[in-house]
Motif scaffolding. Sequence first.
Motif, PDB file in Angstrom:
ATOM      1  N   ALA A  27      14.493   8.878  30.750  1.00 19.37           N
ATOM      2  CA  ALA A  27      14.281  10.329  30.707  1.00 19.37           C
ATOM      3  C   ALA A  27      15.336  11.022  29.859  1.00 19.37           C
ATOM      4  O   ALA A  27      15.026  11.977  29.127  1.00 19.37           O
ATOM      5  N   THR A  28      16.580  10.546  29.913  1.00 11.04           N
ATOM      6  CA  THR A  28      17.629  11.196  29.123  1.00 11.04           C
ATOM      7  C   THR A  28      17.399  11.004  27.627  1.00 11.04           C
ATOM      8  O   THR A  28      17.652  11.914  26.839  1.00 11.04           O
ATOM      9  N   TYR A  29      16.906   9.838  27.239  1.00 11.29           N
ATOM     10  CA  TYR A  29      16.636   9.613  25.818  1.00 11.29           C
ATOM     11  C   TYR A  29      15.408  10.380  25.362  1.00 11.29           C
ATOM     12  O   TYR A  29      15.359  10.881  24.229  1.00 11.29           O
ATOM     13  N   LEU A  30      14.417  10.512  26.219  1.00  4.52           N
ATOM     14  CA  LEU A  30      13.257  11.340  25.881  1.00  4.52           C
ATOM     15  C   LEU A  30      13.669  12.803  25.728  1.00  4.52           C
ATOM     16  O   LEU A  30      13.166  13.505  24.841  1.00  4.52           O
ATOM     17  N   LEU A  31      14.592  13.257  26.568  1.00  2.00           N
ATOM     18  CA  LEU A  31      15.119  14.613  26.454  1.00  2.00           C
ATOM     19  C   LEU A  31      15.808  14.809  25.107  1.00  2.00           C
ATOM     20  O   LEU A  31      15.593  15.821  24.426  1.00  2.00           O
ATOM     21  N   ARG A  32      16.608  13.840  24.710  1.00  2.00           N
ATOM     22  CA  ARG A  32      17.293  13.940  23.408  1.00  2.00           C
ATOM     23  C   ARG A  32      16.296  14.044  22.264  1.00  2.00           C
ATOM     24  O   ARG A  32      16.456  14.863  21.367  1.00  2.00           O
ATOM     25  N   VAL A  33      15.270  13.219  22.292  1.00  2.00           N
ATOM     26  CA  VAL A  33      14.256  13.258  21.233  1.00  2.00           C
ATOM     27  C   VAL A  33      13.544  14.607  21.235  1.00  2.00           C
ATOM     28  O   VAL A  33      13.329  15.209  20.180  1.00  2.00           O
ATOM     29  N   ALA A  34      13.195  15.092  22.436  1.00  2.00           N
ATOM     30  CA  ALA A  34      12.485  16.369  22.543  1.00  2.00           C
ATOM     31  C   ALA A  34      13.324  17.541  22.027  1.00  2.00           C
ATOM     32  O   ALA A  34      12.786  18.530  21.538  1.00  2.00           O
ATOM     33  N   VAL A  35      14.632  17.435  22.124  1.00  2.00           N
ATOM     34  CA  VAL A  35      15.515  18.508  21.639  1.00  2.00           C
ATOM     35  C   VAL A  35      15.858  18.296  20.167  1.00  2.00           C
ATOM     36  O   VAL A  35      15.796  19.233  19.360  1.00  2.00           O
ATOM     37  N   PHE A  36      16.207  17.088  19.783  1.00  2.00           N
ATOM     38  CA  PHE A  36      16.701  16.835  18.423  1.00  2.00           C
ATOM     39  C   PHE A  36      15.621  16.973  17.352  1.00  2.00           C
ATOM     40  O   PHE A  36      15.879  17.508  16.281  1.00  2.00           O
TER      41      PHE A  36
END
Length: 91
Positions: A27-36
């Motif tokens: 979930a944390t890596y998906l969050l990064r992708v969704a923001v970046f």
Amino acid sequence: LLGQRTRWRRDAALVRAYGRGSWIWTATYLLRVAVFVPLYLGGQVVALVVARVALTWPRVAVALAVSWVVVRRSLPAGHPGLRHPVDRAQR
């Protein structure tokens, strides 16, 4: 790290708990992708730098704490803990 080598793989409760803890990291890596990605595609360099700082070490610290809690709570009552895998084959 915990000195158990690969014995945890024979403990169904630990495999299940570690699997649940792994979803926190996913979930944390998906969050990064969704923001970046939107920031990168929008050319928002300053916002991208701020997001990168905010979503690097603080994200790791939060993910570590949350995944620890998830793993500990996923173990059934009476389980000896992370350092003591239960090998069903030896019982």
